[in-house]
Design an enzyme around this catalytic site. Structure first.
Site, PDB file in Angstrom:
ATOM      1  CE  LYS A 203       5.266  -0.332  -0.322  1.00 13.79           C
ATOM      2  NZ  LYS A 203       5.864   1.027  -0.282  1.00 13.79           N
TER       3      LYS A 203
ATOM      4  CE1 TYR B 272       1.748   5.139   4.827  1.00 12.84           C
ATOM      5  CE2 TYR B 272       0.147   5.037   6.660  1.00 12.84           C
ATOM      6  CZ  TYR B 272       0.399   5.121   5.032  1.00 12.84           C
ATOM      7  OH  TYR B 272      -0.541   5.356   4.381  1.00 12.84           O
TER       8      TYR B 272
ATOM      9  CG  HIS C 212       3.810   8.812   2.527  1.00 11.33           C
ATOM     10  ND1 HIS C 212       3.796   8.824   1.114  1.00 11.33           N
ATOM     11  CD2 HIS C 212       3.732   7.615   3.147  1.00 11.33           C
ATOM     12  CE1 HIS C 212       3.578   7.549   0.879  1.00 11.33           C
ATOM     13  NE2 HIS C 212       3.709   6.880   1.801  1.00 11.33           N
TER      14      HIS C 212
ATOM     15  CD  GLU D 295      10.607   4.396   2.770  1.00 14.18           C
ATOM     16  OE1 GLU D 295      11.201   3.626   3.701  1.00 14.18           O
ATOM     17  OE2 GLU D 295       9.549   4.042   2.230  1.00 14.18           O
TER      18      GLU D 295
ATOM     19  CG  ASP E  85       8.874   1.205   4.663  1.00 14.55           C
ATOM     20  OD1 ASP E  85       9.802   1.776   5.165  1.00 14.55           O
ATOM     21  OD2 ASP E  85       8.261   0.966   3.900  1.00 14.55           O
TER      22      ASP E  85
ATOM     23  CB  SER F 205      14.248  -1.909  -0.725  1.00 16.38           C
ATOM     24  OG  SER F 205      12.915  -2.422  -0.525  1.00 16.38           O
TER      25      SER F 205
END
Lengths: 422, 422
Positions: free
Chosen positions: B260, B135, B140, B208, B133, B264
């Site tokens: 997390k 960023y 954000h 995302e 993942d 997902s």
């Protein structure tokens, strides 16, 4: 195996003194050689028991195993049979190897079953699904905190409340013997105005032990500390290679990434939890008291000696670290209970590593970062050879073994050479 | 497809106005239903083209595909054929669906090939190896930095020099439609003396987009930004569920973990890079200049509208966010070049997600954390319904589509309900 039977076991296989692979150990691995395709073996002394041949010859016929179960290139399918079956397989092999058991000893197939370890190439023992790395040694976390954060408050506030961990990269986990390239990446030291790029200048090992999960859970389910060991198949040595300069620049705020993901090396023989039973010990007292989901009814630590050697190219190897797995603050049952308390599911073949295993004394620190205190104190290898971090073509060798009352159960080694950057 | 051909394509399939699945899109997915075992399909309008039947009937005979390639429960084997082959397959299907092509249109097998989407259950399209993942949205990262660190220096020093990312948990990635349990875990708010334990009180989504890798590399090799798109098969929507209270307490220093890893969710249709070609746009200017290995010769951003809706149990859904993929500071070629610059190897079926995609305006923020500014500003859904974070039984729906000159290529949706803690 009950404690009382330990001293009575003897085998018809010649096991060298100080061999890690005694009749009490019998770890699983996957091997091949020039003649043989990948298959499952059990190590004893300098030999490997080829389980596929034993199976063909009917030695497991009463266990009703799936056809070809020992002819896979990983242990995953075997492990998926469950502990009841894998224990029976290991116990059957142990029985066949006992000195007074003639079934294999005097069988014509014995020569084909017993393969020389020297002639075998060991493969990665499991196809790893997800890889998690914990940070469970208090001494390691304290040392890192002192160096990079606040010497007065080296441990972060969460550290004694939960086993801190992070997800690692599974694709780059390789078996012992496969060399590692020095990674390239970004770094920025305090004296640099903008980040630079190039081969890492602070290459390090991390001395770890890893467990392999043997039973899946469903998404949404959790594992209690009491049940956790049912989900652990066995352990290997684990070298979590680290590029400290890359890691230092990248890791805020989402954790280590490219400073770790270029490679991790594991030993090829999976030592079962059963083989370690005799070396179970109490872990350190945990103060403050942990939350109920992390509290344990019984001991989940193991007394396993760990050593790291560095061998410069063309030179002798020198021991640079001597640690012990029992140093870990957080145990494997707590790690697994924490990992799944949010409902995260595990699969057979997940790998969960301990994090660097450091002890209290400076010679027990499990990384060059700590041993050389981030490069300040070079480590003497030989009169004229010293290191702060690893140099090109150095070989790192990690060993591990439990020993008590003359009984030895060891891991063999994870040995890998660091090659220059590509 | 060249730009000039776009407006001329028409199909004999009835495609509803505003359908995401036009003749220009043709995404791949894996489906099953009461009659049919898992198989590969391509979506068009309200139908799925069953590729396994087309294959059986010889429509791909000149492509010499492996037997049963469309009868797997994931796309991995298909993707592994390489882009040359998967492009041919998609183009063949496009050709067969053109209005004036009678080969399938007038064939007796047409009824069997064209399956109703409504009657199909969509599976996770790929067996995911490693999940990363990133960023990569500056807005954000800035919002989070303002809330949790220093409003004056919201972006950390490394952020504009490298695409920050971390390894995520692959085992808990689930397809659209599968509900998610509210996770339990530890949290410690400033008013608490010791950490508490229980169901998360700050449940969030993260908007995302994720790409799926389509070509492997060897350990030690790197991918240049120029070559990166050769390694990208396609994209899906991705909801990176987050428990903000668990995350806040655990994430220092090794990054997000249990906050997390409980789940997902991804959309089931993989939109190929080829289908997005027409929507390619320049990304934001990067200042300071990036290091050479991150610089790009061409544009790698895509103009894709993204929306998030919340539907409280038994109520209407309300749009809470409208963002765009072109907002991303770091593009996919840079992400892949960075990920592999240290020699980290990738496999077919790795998933790399963008990180939360926020825009500049408050209605374009891609998480509840940002939309409600960590709970300070409730979001109005209906006159009497508001939210700071998600409540039990809320359904989160993410949609995405590119649209230009009357051409639409969309992702469908990822829709998942949040169930109470187990």
């Amino acid at each position: 195996m009950s404690e009382s039977t330990f001293n009575t076991l003897s085998t018809w296989v010649e096991v060298p003194k100080n061999s890690d692979f005694t009749i009490y150990n019998l770890p699983f691995g996957v091997f091949k050689n020039k003649r043989l395709s990948p298959r499952t073996g059990i190590a004893i002394g300098d030999k490997i028991v080829d389980l596929s041949i034993l199976d063909q010859e009917g030695f497991f016929s009463d266990l009703f195993l799936p056809e070809g179960i020992f002819l896979n290139d990983s242990l995953n399918e075997l492990i998926s049979l469950g502990k009841v079956q894998t224990k029976k397989i290991r116990e059957r092999v142990q029985d066949l190897l006992l000195a007074d058991n003639e079934k294999l000893r005097d069988h014509s197939v014995r020569g084909k079953v017993m393969v020389n370890r020297k002639e075998a190439e060991m493969l990665l023992p499991v196809k790893i699904g997800d890889y998690t790395d914990f940070y469970s040694s208090m001494e390691h976390a304290t040392n890192v905190g002192k160096m990079f954060r606040d010497p007065e408050n080296a441990l972060l506030p969460n550290w004694k409340h939960l086993p801190v961990g992070y997800h690692g990269r599974a694709s780059s986990i390789i078996p012992s013997g496969v060399p590692v390239y020095r990674p390239k990446g970004q770094f920025k030291t305090p004296d640099m105005e903008t980040p630079g790029f190039g081969p890492s200048k602070k290459m390090d090992f991390e001395l770890e032990l890893a467990f392999i999960t043997g039973k899946p859970t469903k998404l949404g389910d959790s594992i209690s500390t009491a049940d956790a060991e049912d989900y652990i198949f066995g352990f290997t040595l684990f070298n979590d290679w680290s590029a400290r300069d890359i890691q230092a620049w990248e890791y805020v705020p989402l954790g280590p990434f490219l400073g770790k993901s270029f490679a991790s090396s594991m030993s090829p023989w999976v030592v079962t939890l059963e083989a370690l039973e005799y070396f179970r010990v109490e872990g350190p007292v945990q103060e403050p008291q942990v939350l109920p989901y992390l509290s344990c009814e019984k001991a989940h630590s193991f007394d396993i000696n760990l050593e790291v050697y560095i061998q410069p190219d063309g030179k002798k190897s020198s021991k640079v670290c001597q640690s012990n797995f029992k140093n870990m603050y957080w145990n494997v049952a707590q790690q697994l209970a924490h990992h799944t308390v949010n409902g995260c599911n595990i699969n057979v073949g997940d790998l969960m590593a301990s994090g660097t295993i450091s002890g209290e004394t400076p010679d027990s620190f499990g990384s060059m970062l700590e041993l050389s205190w981030n490069g300040k104190n070079p480590i003497k290898l030989e009169p004229e050879v010293e290191r702060t971090f690893l140099e090109d073509n150095d070989t790192v060798i990690m060993k591990g073994f439990a020993e008590k009352d003359g009984i030895r159960v060891g891991f063999g080694e994870v040995r890998s050479q660091l090659l220059p950057a590509k």
